[in-house]
Design a protein around this motif. Structure first.
Motif, PDB file in Angstrom:
ATOM      1  N   PHE A  17       0.867  -1.181   0.000  1.00 11.14           N
ATOM      2  CA  PHE A  17       0.000   0.000   0.000  1.00 11.14           C
ATOM      3  C   PHE A  17       0.901   1.227   0.000  1.00 11.14           C
ATOM      4  O   PHE A  17       1.922   1.260   0.705  1.00 11.14           O
ATOM      5  CB  PHE A  17      -0.873   0.045   1.261  1.00 11.14           C
ATOM      6  CG  PHE A  17      -1.970  -0.977   1.260  1.00 11.14           C
ATOM      7  CD1 PHE A  17      -2.949  -0.958   0.278  1.00 11.14           C
ATOM      8  CD2 PHE A  17      -2.037  -1.948   2.243  1.00 11.14           C
ATOM      9  CE1 PHE A  17      -3.978  -1.890   0.277  1.00 11.14           C
ATOM     10  CE2 PHE A  17      -3.058  -2.892   2.252  1.00 11.14           C
ATOM     11  CZ  PHE A  17      -4.025  -2.857   1.262  1.00 11.14           C
ATOM     12  N   ASP A  18       0.503   2.220  -0.777  1.00 13.04           N
ATOM     13  CA  ASP A  18       1.230   3.491  -0.822  1.00 13.04           C
ATOM     14  C   ASP A  18       0.272   4.629  -0.508  1.00 13.04           C
ATOM     15  O   ASP A  18      -0.906   4.557  -0.868  1.00 13.04           O
ATOM     16  CB  ASP A  18       1.771   3.762  -2.237  1.00 13.04           C
ATOM     17  CG  ASP A  18       2.853   2.775  -2.671  1.00 13.04           C
ATOM     18  OD1 ASP A  18       3.461   2.119  -1.809  1.00 13.04           O
ATOM     19  OD2 ASP A  18       3.102   2.691  -3.902  1.00 13.04           O
ATOM     20  N   ALA A  19       0.792   5.683   0.106  1.00 12.24           N
ATOM     21  CA  ALA A  19       0.034   6.946   0.223  1.00 12.24           C
ATOM     22  C   ALA A  19       0.937   8.026  -0.372  1.00 12.24           C
ATOM     23  O   ALA A  19       2.096   8.166   0.035  1.00 12.24           O
ATOM     24  CB  ALA A  19      -0.285   7.244   1.673  1.00 12.24           C
ATOM     25  N   ILE A  20       0.416   8.718  -1.373  1.00 14.64           N
ATOM     26  CA  ILE A  20       1.266   9.588  -2.186  1.00 14.64           C
ATOM     27  C   ILE A  20       0.759  11.030  -2.150  1.00 14.64           C
ATOM     28  O   ILE A  20      -0.442  11.273  -2.220  1.00 14.64           O
ATOM     29  CB  ILE A  20       1.257   9.081  -3.649  1.00 14.64           C
ATOM     30  CG1 ILE A  20       1.691   7.610  -3.696  1.00 14.64           C
ATOM     31  CG2 ILE A  20       2.140   9.935  -4.533  1.00 14.64           C
ATOM     32  CD1 ILE A  20       1.231   6.888  -4.944  1.00 14.64           C
ATOM     33  N   GLU A  21       1.720  11.936  -2.075  1.00 19.37           N
ATOM     34  CA  GLU A  21       1.385  13.363  -2.145  1.00 19.37           C
ATOM     35  C   GLU A  21       2.181  13.989  -3.269  1.00 19.37           C
ATOM     36  O   GLU A  21       3.407  13.849  -3.306  1.00 19.37           O
ATOM     37  CB  GLU A  21       1.865  14.016  -0.845  1.00 19.37           C
ATOM     38  CG  GLU A  21       0.783  14.523   0.037  1.00 19.37           C
ATOM     39  CD  GLU A  21       1.376  15.196   1.257  1.00 19.37           C
ATOM     40  OE1 GLU A  21       1.610  14.472   2.240  1.00 19.37           O
ATOM     41  OE2 GLU A  21       1.611  16.418   1.216  1.00 19.37           O
ATOM     42  N   THR A  22       1.506  14.625  -4.201  1.00 21.21           N
ATOM     43  CA  THR A  22       2.223  15.349  -5.266  1.00 21.21           C
ATOM     44  C   THR A  22       1.631  16.762  -5.299  1.00 21.21           C
ATOM     45  O   THR A  22       0.588  17.009  -4.680  1.00 21.21           O
ATOM     46  CB  THR A  22       2.038  14.691  -6.658  1.00 21.21           C
ATOM     47  OG1 THR A  22       0.781  15.112  -7.195  1.00 21.21           O
ATOM     48  CG2 THR A  22       2.096  13.185  -6.611  1.00 21.21           C
TER      49      THR A  22
END
Ligand code: AMP
Length: 310
Positions: A17-22
């Protein structure tokens, strides 16, 4: 695209699982992981992708079914009852070419023992996605036949905490793929040309240095090949681009069965084309169903981008 039916490809790495902020948005926990991106990308080229990895019982069974439908064999994907899947969270800076890791929770990965199902034990090609280097080398040692080609990807996280294991594993592989900052860290050289020389002396005869939006370099002995990245109008999320690149690269080699330097150049273009799809949406979304015509068109654009007559 006509897929390879003969050459088998074994893939390992994180399924996560990933949590990504761009700068363009933020996701909650979405499905990611190095081996997820690699297997999906490779599945466009080769029919037999065998996956080895580990997840917790929080990982959606639907997604595993989806991987199976893509022709990815998940017999080697262990599901650990009562445990949590690997979780990574990262934030990209404005240029989208650099990022910081916010959280790495190893969870099931902390005690991962890569068990090799019997039907996986003689792969023609082995793709070691990002994982603890000791797990990568354990897997190599458990195979009953030496693969035609071993490609390894890694990252700064393992250079920081397991450098000696990493150096031992690097000795066993034919191709190493890392990004430019990691090449500098591993070699202690700022010049990528000097860094490539140092890293090739560590074992891998081929080195691929990924430079994000600036493309990728392939080094072999005194030869260098440079492939640009596709100039896209919108890049939403670079997560998994390196893995998708690696999946396209090894997928092409497995499809053709040809590991010459000339064919690796083509493999780099297919890898770059696959990665260009990946970054256009968040997570794996844009590489779940790529129409064949779109892939062919993108490879043609790559050819045009830097082709000239003398
Ligand atoms: P990339 O953007 O190609 O470097 O790969 C991003 C993927 O790598 C994410 O989906 C993460 O789940 C996974 N990842 C992040 N950190 C690690 C790590 N230390 N080991 C293995 N996989 C990782």
């Amino acid at each position: 695209m006509q897929k390879n039916l003969k050459m088998s490809l074994l893939v390992t790495g994180t399924v996560a699982f990933d949590a990504i902020e761009t700068p363009f948005g933020k996701t909650d926990k979405i499905i990611g992981g190095a081996a997820t991106y690699i297997s999906l990308a490779a599945s466009y080229f080769t029919q037999s992708v065998n996956l080895i990895g580990v997840v917790g019982d929080d990982f959606p069974a639907d997604y595993i079914d989806f991987l199976n439908k893509k022709g990815i064999n998940t017999k080697g994907l262990q599901v650990k009852e009562g445990e949590k899947s690997f979780f990574w969270s990262g934030r990209y800076f404005n240029d989208m070419n650099s990022r910081e890791t916010l959280i790495t929770e190893l969870n099931v990965l902390a005690n991962f023992d890569p068990i090799v199902p019997e039907e996986y034990a003689e792969p023609d090609f082995l793709m070691l996605g990002n994982l603890a280097p000791i797990v990568q080398s354990t897997l190599i040692n458990r195979l009953s036949k030496k693969p035609k080609l071993i490609v390894m990807d890694t990252m700064n996280f393992w250079m920081d905490i397991a450098l000696e294991d990493l150096k031992e594993t690097i000795k066993l592989v034919n191709v190493l793929t890392i990004n430019d900052e990691e090449a500098r860290q591993l070699s202690g050289e700022y010049s990528l040309r000097k860094a490539a020389k140092v890293i090739q002396l560590m074992g891998p005869k081929y080195l691929i240095i990924k430079k994000g939006e600036h493309g990728a370099l392939l080094f072999h002995e005194n030869e260098i090949f440079y492939a640009p990245a596709m100039l896209l109008e919108d890049v939403f999320d670079p997560t998994g681009a390196g893995d998708t690149f690696a999946g396209g690269f090894i997928g092409w080699l497995a499809k053709t069965g040809d590991i010459s330097f000339e064919n690796m150049k083509r493999a780099i273009i297919y890898g770059s084309a696959m990665a260009s799809f990946c970054v256009e949406k968040f997570g794996t979304e844009n590489i779940l169903e790529i129409p064949e015509s779109a892939l062919i068109e993108r490879v043609a654009q790559f050819k045009k981008l830097s082709h000239f007559e003398m």
